[in-house]
Design an enzyme around this catalytic site. Structure first.
Site, PDB file in Angstrom:
ATOM      1  N   GLY A   1       0.825  -1.206   0.000  1.00 29.62           N
ATOM      2  CA  GLY A   1       0.000   0.000   0.000  1.00 29.62           C
ATOM      3  C   GLY A   1       0.858   1.255   0.000  1.00 29.62           C
TER       4      GLY A   1
ATOM      5  N   ARG B   1       1.032  -5.149  -6.027  1.00 32.06           N
ATOM      6  CA  ARG B   1       1.032  -6.410  -5.281  1.00 32.06           C
ATOM      7  C   ARG B   1       1.465  -7.464  -6.301  1.00 32.06           C
ATOM      8  NH1 ARG B   1      -0.761  -4.351  -0.118  1.00 32.06           N
ATOM      9  NH2 ARG B   1      -2.448  -2.928  -0.510  1.00 32.06           N
TER      10      ARG B   1
ATOM     11  N   ASP C   1       4.639  -4.868   6.081  1.00 30.23           N
ATOM     12  CA  ASP C   1       5.189  -6.160   6.509  1.00 30.23           C
ATOM     13  C   ASP C   1       5.215  -7.204   5.392  1.00 30.23           C
ATOM     14  OD1 ASP C   1       2.462  -6.422   6.578  1.00 30.23           O
ATOM     15  OD2 ASP C   1       2.424  -7.644   8.405  1.00 30.23           O
TER      16      ASP C   1
ATOM     17  N   THR D   1       4.040   2.599   5.630  1.00 27.45           N
ATOM     18  CA  THR D   1       2.632   2.201   5.666  1.00 27.45           C
ATOM     19  C   THR D   1       1.877   3.139   6.610  1.00 27.45           C
ATOM     20  OG1 THR D   1       1.075   0.561   6.545  1.00 27.45           O
ATOM     21  CG2 THR D   1       3.324   0.366   7.307  1.00 27.45           C
TER      22      THR D   1
ATOM     23  N   ASP E   1      -0.460   2.325   8.389  1.00 28.53           N
ATOM     24  CA  ASP E   1      -1.042   1.533   9.482  1.00 28.53           C
ATOM     25  C   ASP E   1      -0.235   1.576  10.790  1.00 28.53           C
ATOM     26  OD1 ASP E   1      -2.862   0.812   7.536  1.00 28.53           O
ATOM     27  OD2 ASP E   1      -1.821  -1.052   7.037  1.00 28.53           O
TER      28      ASP E   1
ATOM     29  N   ASP F   1       2.012  -0.400  11.814  1.00 27.21           N
ATOM     30  CA  ASP F   1       1.865  -1.740  12.410  1.00 27.21           C
ATOM     31  C   ASP F   1       3.110  -2.616  12.287  1.00 27.21           C
ATOM     32  OD1 ASP F   1       1.814  -2.056   9.691  1.00 27.21           O
ATOM     33  OD2 ASP F   1       0.077  -3.371   9.626  1.00 27.21           O
TER      34      ASP F   1
ATOM     35  N   ARG G   1      -5.785  -1.714   8.677  1.00 24.12           N
ATOM     36  CA  ARG G   1      -5.724  -3.186   8.575  1.00 24.12           C
ATOM     37  C   ARG G   1      -5.998  -3.804   9.943  1.00 24.12           C
ATOM     38  NH1 ARG G   1      -2.067  -4.507   3.492  1.00 24.12           N
ATOM     39  NH2 ARG G   1      -1.087  -6.064   4.794  1.00 24.12           N
TER      40      ARG G   1
HETATM   41  P1  ADP Z   1       2.509  -4.369   2.535  1.00 24.35           P
HETATM   42  O1  ADP Z   1       3.967  -4.393   2.207  1.00 24.35           O
HETATM   43  O2  ADP Z   1       1.932  -2.999   2.529  1.00 24.35           O
HETATM   44  O3  ADP Z   1       2.199  -5.159   3.781  1.00 24.35           O
HETATM   45  P2  ADP Z   1       1.483  -6.629   0.922  1.00 24.35           P
HETATM   46  O4  ADP Z   1       1.210  -7.468   2.109  1.00 24.35           O
HETATM   47  O5  ADP Z   1       0.488  -6.599  -0.166  1.00 24.35           O
HETATM   48  O6  ADP Z   1       1.738  -5.099   1.320  1.00 24.35           O
HETATM   49  O7  ADP Z   1       2.888  -7.107   0.300  1.00 24.35           O
HETATM   50  C1  ADP Z   1       3.437  -6.468  -0.819  1.00 24.35           C
HETATM   51  C2  ADP Z   1       4.118  -7.481  -1.687  1.00 24.35           C
HETATM   52  O8  ADP Z   1       5.199  -8.096  -0.961  1.00 24.35           O
HETATM   53  C3  ADP Z   1       3.276  -8.648  -2.175  1.00 24.35           C
HETATM   54  O9  ADP Z   1       2.498  -8.341  -3.297  1.00 24.35           O
HETATM   55  C4  ADP Z   1       4.330  -9.682  -2.517  1.00 24.35           C
HETATM   56  O10 ADP Z   1       4.898  -9.435  -3.791  1.00 24.35           O
HETATM   57  C5  ADP Z   1       5.396  -9.434  -1.448  1.00 24.35           C
HETATM   58  N1  ADP Z   1       5.227 -10.424  -0.358  1.00 24.35           N
HETATM   59  C6  ADP Z   1       4.242 -10.453   0.569  1.00 24.35           C
HETATM   60  N2  ADP Z   1       4.347 -11.545   1.359  1.00 24.35           N
HETATM   61  C7  ADP Z   1       5.420 -12.229   0.911  1.00 24.35           C
HETATM   62  C8  ADP Z   1       6.062 -13.459   1.302  1.00 24.35           C
HETATM   63  N3  ADP Z   1       5.602 -14.209   2.314  1.00 24.35           N
HETATM   64  N4  ADP Z   1       7.161 -13.850   0.619  1.00 24.35           N
HETATM   65  C9  ADP Z   1       7.637 -13.116  -0.399  1.00 24.35           C
HETATM   66  N5  ADP Z   1       7.074 -11.958  -0.820  1.00 24.35           N
HETATM   67  C10 ADP Z   1       5.985 -11.515  -0.181  1.00 24.35           C
END
Ligand code: ADP
Length: 319
Positions: free
Chosen positions: A11, A72, A103, A125, A127, A129, A171
């Site tokens: 995000g 994403r 995260d 972020t 959030d 968090d 979130r």
């Molecule tokens: P944020 O970073 O804001 O928490 P997301 O949770 O959507 O957002 O994660 C962003 C991107 O990070 C995902 O689209 C994916 O490409 C990568 N990602 C998320 N989780 C994993 C994971 N367990 N292993 C590898 N890459 C990940």
């Protein structure tokens, strides 16, 4: 290290641009080249990569969103996706990577580090968090956006003597709702960290009403339930009529506050210094006003904790 990369992921958050600027300019200051990776991990896999100079990050410190775009990328969660990413990084001569995101993005950064490619995480972020840091880039701007909205809604709530429910983002974390509730003088705050007590809420609203309080503001964090669901519960349980405002994506945009710009600059610069020390698998944060770094892994072993004394205080002050 002669060249590093930087990407924004997950995000978007106001202040990400200020962090990108800091990474690029701090690296150039040390004589290191910087490649901008566009569209997060998706762009990394596809090789959407371009060298950035000082001018490329000019005039962005005050802009919300991210000039590098975000995405994403489910493919990046796979072994094959991560291998492709490392091939691209090598092809472009990149030796270390700064990942600005939440995260999920940190999990990606850890996966690359574990495959031998050093990554550093910068918390971006709204959030707030991420465990291990008191603060994430974008939180302060989002908070101020929410406060501005609460103040405006309060005008109508007062004029029409109504109870308003305002749904805010965050979130699974209650920080945004908690800080906004305290700063906005909300009568009630509903956050994931505290079990929902509808009967207690009804009692407070009724007591307030009996004392002559003609309007109320309830802040509900999206991680608990939607504003609509809460409105229905109050109606069904106690015939309490409310109006609902879902603030939505306005919370993610806008020019970053001074605080977000300052922290983004400090965190981005520290990420470069960490890579120059040949240290990967590290997260950058703020703790007690100091810039700190710690193991990326720690962010997944620890739990983020909202400041619950603020919840109690808000209750005490909103009698
Ligand atoms: P944020 O970073 O804001 O928490 P997301 O949770 O959507 O957002 O994660 C962003 C991107 O990070 C995902 O689209 C994916 O490409 C990568 N990602 C998320 N989780 C994993 C994971 N367990 N292993 C590898 N890459 C990940």
């Amino acid at each position: 290290m002669k060249k590093i990369g930087v990407l924004t992921s997950g995000g978007d958050a106001p202040g990400m641009n200020a962090a990108v600027r800091a990474v690029v300019r701090k690296a150039l200051y040390h004589g290191i080249e910087v490649a901008g990776i566009y569209h997060g991990y998706q762009g990394l896999i596809e090789g959407n990569i371009k060298d950035l100079n000082a001018g490329d990050v000019g005039d962005i410190i005050q802009r919300g969103g991210t000039i590098l775009y975000s995405a994403r990328c489910p493919e990046f969660k796979t072994e094959q996706g991560q291998k492709k990413a490392i091939e691209q990084l090598k092809k472009h001569g990149i030796e270390g990577l700064v990942v600005i995101g939440g995260d999920g993005s940190y999990r990606g950064a850890l996966a690359l580090t574990e495959k031998g490619f050093p990554c550093v995480g910068v918390p971006g972020t709204i959030d707030n968090d991420i465990p291990g840091t008191d603060y994430t880039i974008g939180f302060d701007t989002a908070l101020n956006t929410v406060i501005e909205s609460i103040d405006k809604i309060r005008d109508t709530a007062t004029s029409h003597e109504r109870t308003f429910i305002i749904e805010v983002m965050g979130r699974d974390a209650g920080d945004l709702a908690l800080w906004a509730g305290l700063a906005g003088g909300a009568e009630t705050i509903v956050i994931p960290e505290v079990p929902v007590d509808i009967d207690g809420l009804v009692k407070r609203l009724k007591q307030g009403h009996e004392r002559g309080k003609k309007h109320s503001i309830i802040i509900v964090a999206e991680g608990v339930m939607s504003g609509g669901e809460l409105a229905k519960m109050l109606k069904d349980r106690a015939e309490i009529e409310t109006r609902v405002s879902v603030l939505g994506h306005i919370q993610r945009g806008g020019s970053p506050t001074a605080r977000d710009r300052v922290f983004a600059s400090r965190l981005g610069a520290k990420a470069v210094e960490t890579l120059l020390e040949n240290r990967g698998g590290v997260a950058i944060g703020i703790h007690n006003r100091e810039v700190v770094d710690y193991e990326l892994k720690e962010t997944f072993n620890k739990e983020h904790k909202a400041e619950l004394s603020m919840y109690t205080l808000s209750k005490e002050l909103s009698i």
